[in-house]
Design a protein around this motif. Structure first.
Motif: not given
Length: 236
Positions: A13-15, A76-80, A177-196
């Motif tokens: 996504s970034i690269g 170096y836009c490589v990560g895990s 690489i974030a898809e496994p976490m973000l496919k859970n919509k409730v979890l994704a929304e919760g993480i998004a709300k944790a950001h100001p």
């Protein structure tokens, strides 16, 4: 032959966003990624060169250097995202993560150090908000990315005044690489709300900062760890 901006992890996504931004600004770019179909599609779309290489393989840098000898900048836009409770972590988990995030970056920098020095070049590395903020199950990736932050400031001092070295520390970004976490919509929304700023990052967010840092626009900036994290590292 003009000096190129070399983007590793160019199908992420970034690269991929960085490639588009640099190309649209008239810069000469060269893409590196392990997935031939994906990287060739992006390269053909942008009209640029590319190398198929896996940074986990031995001597991968020789394959890249065979295609590109002179560089002006390296991103170096490589990560895990390796998330495990410590009781489940094995030494091989750390070894693979360090190879992907740190050791291969070092090999790339060593391989192009003289070219970067000659061309007054710039290096952009990537950390994570988790290197400075404590998050459960992040021992593997936070350790590897904290090492990247240490590498950044060390090399910035060692390479000055000829090569600038900076690091971007994103929070969770919409990416493959974030898809496994973000496919859970409730979890994704919760993480998004944790950001100001109440949303997840997008590839273009960190790519815009990377474009700035790798180019002459940031010619008086080196040795910095810059958060692109929706305020999460400081405000939440």
């Amino acid at each position: 032959m003009s000096e190129k901006y070399l983007i590793f992890g160019a199908t992420g996504s970034i690269g991929s966003n960085l490639a588009e931004q640099l190309k649209s600004s008239g810069h000469d770019i060269h893409l590196v990624a392990r997935n031939e179909e994906m990287v060739s599609t992006i390269a053909n779309k942008l009209g640029c060169s590319f190398t198929v290489a896996d940074v986990l393989e031995d001597n991968f840098i020789e394959k890249v250097k065979a295609d590109v000898s002179e560089v002006k900048g390296i991103a170096y836009c490589v990560g895990s995202i390796d998330l495990k409770p410590l009781r489940m972590v094995k030494e091989e988990d750390f070894n693979k993560c360090m190879k992907l995030n740190l050791y291969s970056a070092v090999e790339i920098i060593k391989g192009y150090q003289e070219s970067l020095k000659k061309n007054k070049g710039s290096i952009v590395l990537f950390s994570t908000v988790a290197a400075q903020r404590g998050f459960t199950n992040h021992a593997i990736i936070a350790s590897a990315k904290a090492a990247i932050e240490g590498l950044t400031v060390s090399l910035a001092a060692e390479f000055a005044p000829n090569i600038r070295v900076n690091c971007i520390a994103p929070s969770l970004t919409n990416s493959k690489i974030a898809e496994p976490m973000l496919k859970n919509k409730v979890l994704a929304e919760g993480i998004a709300k944790a950001h100001p700023l109440k949303r997840l990052g997008e590839g273009k967010d960190s790519a815009s900062m990377a474009k700035f840092l790798i180019s002459e626009e940031s010619s008086w900036i080196t040795g910095q760890i810059i958060a692109v994290d929706g305020g999460r590292s400081k405000l939440s």
